[in-house]
Design an enzyme around this catalytic site. Sequence first.
Site, PDB file in Angstrom:
ATOM      1  N   GLU A   2       1.161  -1.392  -0.336  1.00 45.01           N
ATOM      2  CA  GLU A   2      -0.063  -0.156   0.053  1.00 45.01           C
ATOM      3  C   GLU A   2       0.945   1.783   0.361  1.00 45.01           C
ATOM      4  O   GLU A   2       2.576   1.179   0.126  1.00 45.01           O
ATOM      5  CB  GLU A   2      -0.734  -0.142   1.451  1.00 45.01           C
ATOM      6  CG  GLU A   2      -1.571  -0.894   0.916  1.00 45.01           C
ATOM      7  CD  GLU A   2      -1.356  -2.235   1.179  1.00 45.01           C
ATOM      8  OE1 GLU A   2      -1.749  -3.056   0.085  1.00 45.01           O
ATOM      9  OE2 GLU A   2      -0.946  -2.563   2.465  1.00 45.01           O
ATOM     10  N   HIS A  33      28.230   4.240   0.383  1.00 45.55           N
ATOM     11  CA  HIS A  33      29.270   5.009  -0.856  1.00 45.55           C
ATOM     12  C   HIS A  33      28.593   6.226  -1.715  1.00 45.55           C
ATOM     13  O   HIS A  33      28.029   6.394  -2.423  1.00 45.55           O
ATOM     14  CB  HIS A  33      29.649   4.156  -2.289  1.00 45.55           C
ATOM     15  CG  HIS A  33      30.823   3.469  -1.217  1.00 45.55           C
ATOM     16  ND1 HIS A  33      32.372   4.412  -1.004  1.00 45.55           N
ATOM     17  CD2 HIS A  33      31.367   1.883  -1.048  1.00 45.55           C
ATOM     18  CE1 HIS A  33      32.920   3.828  -0.378  1.00 45.55           C
ATOM     19  NE2 HIS A  33      32.950   2.879   0.051  1.00 45.55           N
ATOM     20  N   LYS A 158      -2.081   5.898 -15.170  1.00 43.26           N
ATOM     21  CA  LYS A 158      -2.538   5.043 -15.921  1.00 43.26           C
ATOM     22  C   LYS A 158      -3.267   5.967 -17.428  1.00 43.26           C
ATOM     23  O   LYS A 158      -3.325   5.314 -18.544  1.00 43.26           O
ATOM     24  CB  LYS A 158      -3.432   4.121 -15.368  1.00 43.26           C
ATOM     25  CG  LYS A 158      -3.068   3.030 -14.597  1.00 43.26           C
ATOM     26  CD  LYS A 158      -3.890   1.778 -13.964  1.00 43.26           C
ATOM     27  CE  LYS A 158      -2.654   1.174 -13.291  1.00 43.26           C
ATOM     28  NZ  LYS A 158      -3.692   0.524 -12.070  1.00 43.26           N
TER      29      LYS A 158
END
Length: 182
Positions: A2, A33, A158
């Site tokens: 979620e 690093h 979407k």
Amino acid sequence: MESNGKGVSIDGLPLPFEAGEIDFGEPGTNGQHSFYQLIHQGRVIPCDFIGIMKSQQPVYLKGETVSNHDELMSNFFAQPDALAYGKTPEQLLGEKVPNHLIAHKTFSGNRPSLSLLLPSLNAYNIGQLLAIYEHRVAVEGFVWGINSFDQWGVELGKSLASQVRKQLNLSRTKGSPWRALI
């Protein structure tokens, strides 16, 4: 999993705080690093350290005092201590650090971290890790009054991807030129 990356409560009211978390990481000491500097002296980022007691591939090199796994575990235990305790200018002066480096080597400490030590890396223990993080996200959502299960931002992406998909198809099948999608 979620998402708690929300700007409004379940009631649609703006949140008076930033919700959600960003999960990223690196195995072993690779993170030293790339982002450890940020968590030590940059912004405060709560972080989790996950260690495994039993190595899957212990390597002992001739002349080394510890195995590769023991080296990783040394860092697993030391980095959270460094985040918690830091280092003061007074300590650095006592170590005879040159004055021009004091500000660079001072660490505030008091930075939140969590250490999880698993007995081994197997499917069961990985399932436990997933359950911990799923539970944490759900509880944060309940406490913050947000819906951890909606995905409105994803829906927007979407929808826009659908428009791009149509244009790509037109460009490939009919030779239509690219046009502004929004």
